[in-house]
Design an enzyme around this catalytic site. Structure first.
Site, PDB file in Angstrom:
ATOM      1  N   GLU A  41       0.430  -1.105  -0.008  1.00  0.00           N
ATOM      2  CA  GLU A  41       0.260  -0.176  -0.612  1.00  0.00           C
ATOM      3  C   GLU A  41       0.398   1.308   0.115  1.00  0.00           C
ATOM      4  O   GLU A  41       0.733   2.053  -0.433  1.00  0.00           O
ATOM      5  CB  GLU A  41      -0.803   0.033   1.304  1.00  0.00           C
ATOM      6  N   CYS A 196     -12.325   2.004 -15.231  1.00  0.00           N
ATOM      7  CA  CYS A 196     -12.022   2.898 -14.602  1.00  0.00           C
ATOM      8  C   CYS A 196     -10.908   4.046 -14.586  1.00  0.00           C
ATOM      9  O   CYS A 196     -10.933   4.367 -13.560  1.00  0.00           O
ATOM     10  CB  CYS A 196     -13.081   3.415 -13.113  1.00  0.00           C
ATOM     11  N   CYS A 203     -15.358   1.183 -20.230  1.00  0.00           N
ATOM     12  CA  CYS A 203     -16.452   1.308 -19.528  1.00  0.00           C
ATOM     13  C   CYS A 203     -16.759   0.342 -19.764  1.00  0.00           C
ATOM     14  O   CYS A 203     -18.161  -0.572 -19.506  1.00  0.00           O
ATOM     15  CB  CYS A 203     -17.368   2.322 -20.171  1.00  0.00           C
ATOM     16  N   CYS A 206     -17.195  -2.594 -17.637  1.00  0.00           N
ATOM     17  CA  CYS A 206     -17.530  -2.755 -15.913  1.00  0.00           C
ATOM     18  C   CYS A 206     -19.126  -3.173 -15.692  1.00  0.00           C
ATOM     19  O   CYS A 206     -19.727  -2.964 -16.061  1.00  0.00           O
ATOM     20  CB  CYS A 206     -17.450  -1.156 -15.795  1.00  0.00           C
ATOM     21  N   CYS A 212     -23.916   3.950 -14.469  1.00  0.00           N
ATOM     22  CA  CYS A 212     -23.057   5.024 -14.098  1.00  0.00           C
ATOM     23  C   CYS A 212     -23.711   5.664 -14.321  1.00  0.00           C
ATOM     24  O   CYS A 212     -24.180   6.204 -15.469  1.00  0.00           O
ATOM     25  CB  CYS A 212     -22.090   3.975 -14.794  1.00  0.00           C
TER      26      CYS A 212
END
Length: 383
Positions: A41, A196, A203, A206, A212
């Site tokens: 991270e 995204c 798209c 997705c 959306c």
């Protein structure tokens, strides 16, 4: 199109997508190891996965557990990090490891609040560690997640502005599920990284395409709202690159706070866009005395005349441009090649150095004419 999903409906759609289409083979996934999750991270802040993979492997090989990292000298940690950029992360990484050992007995805490109390761990990173390693119902809101939420719910306004950020955190908290929060958070990160995208989003791939709001309104390309542009400060420097006959370069440790704190760089001094010769002559005298460049034997190079000769034609040397997120730095370079082996001279692999040092050392074959006169004109280097 359907209205935007929220809560469990939103989470369920993403968890299902993650299990079928999300990334499954990143080395820090499915380990349940808070140390590995934390390390990944921190490295992934401001850095792409493809770049992080090699650094992650090197760090785990050198420091298999947080106690190993805590016990390491800071300079060793910085050298291993060198080239990854945003060096505050490395300093915080080392400080955090020490606190995990000192305060928590070598085990990362399980609560978001305790994780946030550690150096370099903000709310989103704490949520990622807690959910991915411990299964805690904790929200995240990194750059990828902000983009997903801004588009999916058609939220206009710069995401770092306080009202917008509060709205996004509220959405994040509302949507994170009780069951499988780690899978859900990984899905959010993967969706932003693979579908995204900032530019040319996929798209059609997705799982949220049918609901959306930005896609429905034709605003995908406009969101998230870009950061309001501010002029970056433009700083100018004169740098001294000195090489001995073994190819090593004069480097000094940067101890003050700044972008290169705890790294090693060549001597460098701030200057104006058109520095006065008198100012530069004084700087040359200072450098010669400070670094003992004059030498004591009769065979030493005529250091001062060589440098003064370069100053006479310094205006003809183009600025070397180094662009950072918050500033633009310009360098002009004075170069020397000296005989013998020198104290304080190192190879680029011997000390943690920023990329600029590698680039400058790589160009010494072109710049080495300086002891005979002016530095030849060069194109701007890509630092």
């Amino acid at each position: 199109m359907r209205p935007a999903l929220k809560g469990e409906q939103f989470a369920s759609a993403l968890v299902l997508w993650q299990k079928q289409h999300g990334r499954q083979h990143l080395p820090w996934q499915h380990t349940g190891d808070a140390y590995k999750v934390w390390l990944s991270e921190v490295m992934l802040q401001q850095t792409q996965v493809a770049t992080v993979l090699a650094y992650y492997a090197k760090f785990l090989q050198a420091y298999p557990a947080v106690a190993d990292l805590a016990a390491a000298p800071e300079q060793d940690v910085m050298q291993l990090w060198a080239g990854l950029g945003y060096y505050t992360r490395a300093r915080n990484l080392h400080a955090c490891a020490k606190q995990v050992v000192g305060r928590f007995g070598g085990n990362f805490p399980r609560t978001v609040a305790e994780l946030e109390s550690l150096p370099g761990i903000g709310q989103s990173t704490a949520g990622a560690i807690a959910s991915l390693a411990y299964g805690v119902q904790a929200p995240i809101l990194d750059g990828n997640v902000k983009r997903v939420f801004c588009r999916y719910y058609c939220i206009e306004g710069y995401a770092e502005q306080t009202p917008i950020k509060k709205k996004l955190w509220a959405i994040a908290a509302e949507n994170v599920p009780v069951a499988e929060p780690g899978v859900y958070n990984q899905a959010l990160m993967d969706l932003g990284a693979t579908c995204c995208l900032p530019r040319n989003p996929a798209c059609a791939a997705c799982p949220l395409m049918d609901s959306c709001a930005a896609l429905r309104k034709g605003m995908v390309g406009q969101l998230p709202t870009p950061k309001p542009k501010k002029p970056r400060p433009e700083l100018h420097f004169i740098s001294l690159i000195v090489q001995d006959e073994h190819g090593r370069v004069l480097l000094e440790l940067q101890t003050g706070k700044g972008i290169w704190q705890s790294l090693w760089t060549p001597p460098c001094a701030a200057c104006s866009v058109q520095p006065a010769k008198a100012e530069l002559f004084s700087l040359v005298d200072q450098w010669i005395e400070q670094y003992g460049l004059g030498g004591s034997d009769s065979d030493s190079q005529p250091v001062k005349p060589a440098l003064l000769g370069q100053i006479e034609t310094l205006n003809d040397q183009p600025w070397l441009v180094h662009e950072l997120t918050h500033r633009k730095m310009h360098f002009k370079v004075l170069v020397l090649k000296l005989p013998g082996a020198r104290v304080g001279f190192y190879g680029a692999d011997e000390k943690p150095v920023p990329k600029i040092v590698h680039k400058l050392m790589g160009r010494l074959d072109l710049l080495g004419q300086s002891t005979q006169g002016a530095v030849a004109k060069q194109d701007a280097l890509d630092f």
